[in-house]
Design a protein around this motif. Structure first.
Motif, short mmCIF file in Angstrom:
data_model
loop_
_atom_site.label_atom_id
_atom_site.label_comp_id
_atom_site.label_asym_id
_atom_site.label_seq_id
_atom_site.Cartn_x
_atom_site.Cartn_y
_atom_site.Cartn_z
N VAL A 259 0.62 -1.46 -0.31
CA VAL A 259 0.13 0.06 -0.02
C VAL A 259 1.15 1.58 0.01
O VAL A 259 1.73 1.02 0.45
N LEU A 260 0.68 2.56 -0.15
CA LEU A 260 0.71 3.24 -0.30
C LEU A 260 -0.03 4.33 0.74
O LEU A 260 -0.96 4.60 0.90
N ILE A 261 0.70 5.10 1.67
CA ILE A 261 0.23 5.91 2.85
C ILE A 261 0.70 7.33 3.26
O ILE A 261 1.76 7.25 3.18
N LYS A 262 0.23 8.37 2.42
CA LYS A 262 0.55 9.83 3.13
C LYS A 262 0.80 10.10 4.63
O LYS A 262 -1.21 9.72 4.81
N CYS A 263 0.75 10.31 5.42
CA CYS A 263 1.24 11.05 6.11
C CYS A 263 1.11 12.52 6.43
O CYS A 263 1.91 13.42 5.33
N TYR A 264 0.00 13.31 6.97
CA TYR A 264 -0.37 14.06 7.35
C TYR A 264 -0.18 15.43 8.60
O TYR A 264 -0.05 13.79 9.88
N GLN A 265 0.51 16.24 8.86
CA GLN A 265 1.36 16.78 10.27
C GLN A 265 -0.14 16.64 11.53
O GLN A 265 0.45 16.40 12.94
N THR A 266 -1.40 16.48 11.20
CA THR A 266 -1.77 16.26 12.10
C THR A 266 -2.63 15.41 12.39
O THR A 266 -4.15 15.01 12.98
N GLY A 267 -2.30 13.99 11.25
CA GLY A 267 -3.54 12.63 11.07
C GLY A 267 -3.09 12.33 12.30
O GLY A 267 -1.92 11.87 12.43
N LEU A 268 -4.24 11.71 12.25
CA LEU A 268 -4.26 10.49 13.73
C LEU A 268 -3.37 9.51 13.19
O LEU A 268 -2.50 8.49 13.31
N MET A 269 -4.07 9.14 12.32
CA MET A 269 -3.32 7.43 11.24
C MET A 269 -2.06 7.93 10.57
O MET A 269 -1.70 6.97 11.27
N SER A 270 -1.38 8.82 10.36
CA SER A 270 -0.01 8.85 10.39
C SER A 270 1.41 9.13 11.75
O SER A 270 2.42 8.73 11.63
N ARG A 271 0.23 9.22 12.98
CA ARG A 271 1.31 8.95 13.93
C ARG A 271 1.13 7.03 14.17
O ARG A 271 2.16 7.25 14.78
N CYS A 272 0.50 6.55 13.72
CA CYS A 272 0.20 5.27 14.17
C CYS A 272 1.67 4.87 12.68
O CYS A 272 2.23 4.35 13.28
N VAL A 273 1.37 5.45 11.16
CA VAL A 273 2.63 4.98 10.32
C VAL A 273 3.51 5.25 10.32
O VAL A 273 4.68 4.30 10.12
N LYS A 274 3.87 6.57 10.88
CA LYS A 274 5.07 6.67 11.26
C LYS A 274 6.12 5.97 12.43
O LYS A 274 7.00 5.75 12.66
N SER A 275 5.09 5.61 12.96
CA SER A 275 5.64 4.81 14.57
C SER A 275 6.20 2.94 13.78
O SER A 275 7.10 2.10 14.72
N TRP A 276 5.48 3.15 12.59
CA TRP A 276 5.35 1.33 12.35
C TRP A 276 6.95 1.14 12.00
O TRP A 276 7.62 2.03 11.73
N ARG A 277 7.48 -0.57 11.78
CA ARG A 277 8.99 -0.80 11.74
C ARG A 277 8.96 -2.47 11.40
O ARG A 277 7.97 -2.81 11.58
N VAL A 278 9.58 -2.97 10.59
CA VAL A 278 9.56 -4.06 9.64
C VAL A 278 9.94 -4.65 11.06
O VAL A 278 10.32 -4.95 12.19
N GLY A 279 8.27 -5.81 10.92
CA GLY A 279 8.18 -7.39 12.23
C GLY A 279 7.28 -6.24 12.60
O GLY A 279 6.36 -7.38 13.19
N ASP A 280 6.86 -5.21 12.59
CA ASP A 280 4.98 -4.78 13.70
C ASP A 280 4.22 -5.56 13.03
O ASP A 280 4.24 -6.40 11.43
N THR A 281 2.91 -5.67 13.61
CA THR A 281 1.87 -5.90 12.33
C THR A 281 0.45 -4.54 12.68
O THR A 281 0.60 -3.96 13.63
N ALA A 282 0.06 -5.03 11.51
CA ALA A 282 -1.14 -3.68 11.57
C ALA A 282 -2.22 -4.48 11.12
O ALA A 282 -2.32 -5.84 10.28
N PHE A 283 -3.33 -4.11 11.17
CA PHE A 283 -4.82 -4.90 11.25
C PHE A 283 -5.38 -4.53 9.66
O PHE A 283 -6.15 -3.21 9.86
N TRP A 284 -6.25 -5.23 9.26
CA TRP A 284 -6.75 -4.73 8.36
C TRP A 284 -8.25 -5.78 7.74
O TRP A 284 -7.99 -6.55 8.00
N ARG A 285 -9.06 -4.69 7.69
CA ARG A 285 -10.15 -5.96 6.53
C ARG A 285 -10.87 -5.55 5.41
O ARG A 285 -10.05 -3.94 4.67
#
Length: 312
Positions: A139-165
């Protein structure tokens, strides 16, 4: 009411579904939405409570550990690669078990769940990996300075898990269904166009013409340059770029100069693109709400009818 009845009542209230917060809706018109699921589970809870039968809460579809992608249930996927394409955009690869496939139609999207400061949020993203990719999706994910999801994405590291449906989306491409696809994409709105385009060029029997128009601020901000250059080698594919914050062709590589316009995608340019289509076009549009709304108006003014375009 006796003590046992009070305990029973309290136990039922603890089992009552919790109504989602507005932040938990991604706003993409998914079906089922988190609020659809809430009302469905609430009706199930009310029926179980009236019958005093907790077994009714499980439902026919309940699974303690679901293993297949579902529009109703979030599944965990491991991040196996993460690249920062620009200062605010990430290209993320998620692993699938073995050589399994995501089984999406090209252009369909998923919903990502994140938690920030104990607040659950959900956002929609479209995989850019081929529909038949085995063992992964991207996926492509664009982060925004005040975005809540952006804070999650910026914290991701290889090996982490994310939840999708998912999957979600009502556009289902069929080979040779249209004479020509006119794809209008702004920024990460390129995402649904990528798997659709790749499904066409991967299929030697699909003779659909494609005109892809990509709108970005600068040349440096263009995503997936290598992929886009490779696609233009096919006889039925053309790409154009619209750069809103540049105005000098001399600053561009030679291979981009003839197919790049400066400014914005406006009515005159849309009419020119439509007139240059080699066959009757069907337009696909994806970008910000304003971009999508503006493009729909331009396409209608250029002579297309409402059943001749799709807005992601």
């Amino acid at each position: 009411m006796g003590e046992n009845e009070e305990d029973t009542e309290e136990a039922w209230l603890q089992l009552r579904p919790v109504e989602p917060l507005p932040s938990q809706c991604c706003g993409s018109g998914c079906s089922p939405c988190v609020f659809d699921l809430y009302h469905r589970n609430l009706a199930r809870w009310e029926a179980a409570r009236a019958s005093n039968d907790r077994s009714l809460l499980s439902g026919k579809q309940s699974q303690s550990c679901p293993s297949k992608l579902s529009p109703e249930t979030f599944l965990a996927f491991r991040i196996c690669a993460l690249d920062k394409l620009t200062k605010d955009t990430y290209h993320v690869r998620f692993a699938l078990p073995g050589n399994s496939q995501l089984s999406l139609h090209p252009g369909q999207h998923l919903v990502l769940r994140g938690i920030v400061d104990d607040l659950e949020i959900q956002r929609a993203y479209t995989p850019i990996s081929p529909a038949n990719a085995k063992g992964y999706f991207e996926v492509l994910i664009k982060c925004y300075q005040t975005g809540l999801m952006s804070r999650c994405v910026k914290s991701w590291r290889v090996g982490d898990t994310a939840f999708w449906r998912g999957p979600f989306g009502n556009f289902f491409y069929k080979p040779n269904q249209y004479g020509e696809l006119l794809m209008l994409a702004a920024g990460t709105g390129l995402a649904p166009m990528v798997p659709i385009l790749q499904s066409i060029t991967d299929n030697e029997d699909d003779e659909t013409f494609v005109t892809l128009v990509c709108c970005f601020k600068t040349f440096e901000s263009i995503y997936l340059k290598t992929f886009l250059q490779e696609q233009t080698r096919f006889w039925n594919v053309r790409t154009f770029f619209i750069l809103s914050q540049e105005n000098s062709p001399e600053q561009l590589p030679w291979s981009y100069r003839e197919k790049t316009h400066f400014g914005h995608l406006d009515q005159d340019l849309i009419e020119e693109l439509v007139s240059r289509c080699r066959r009757k076009p069907f337009a696909l549009v994806c970008g910000s709400p304003k971009f999508t709304e503006d493009m729909a108006k331009c396409l209608l003014c250029a002579g297309l009818t409402k059943d001749s375009y799709f807005l992601f």
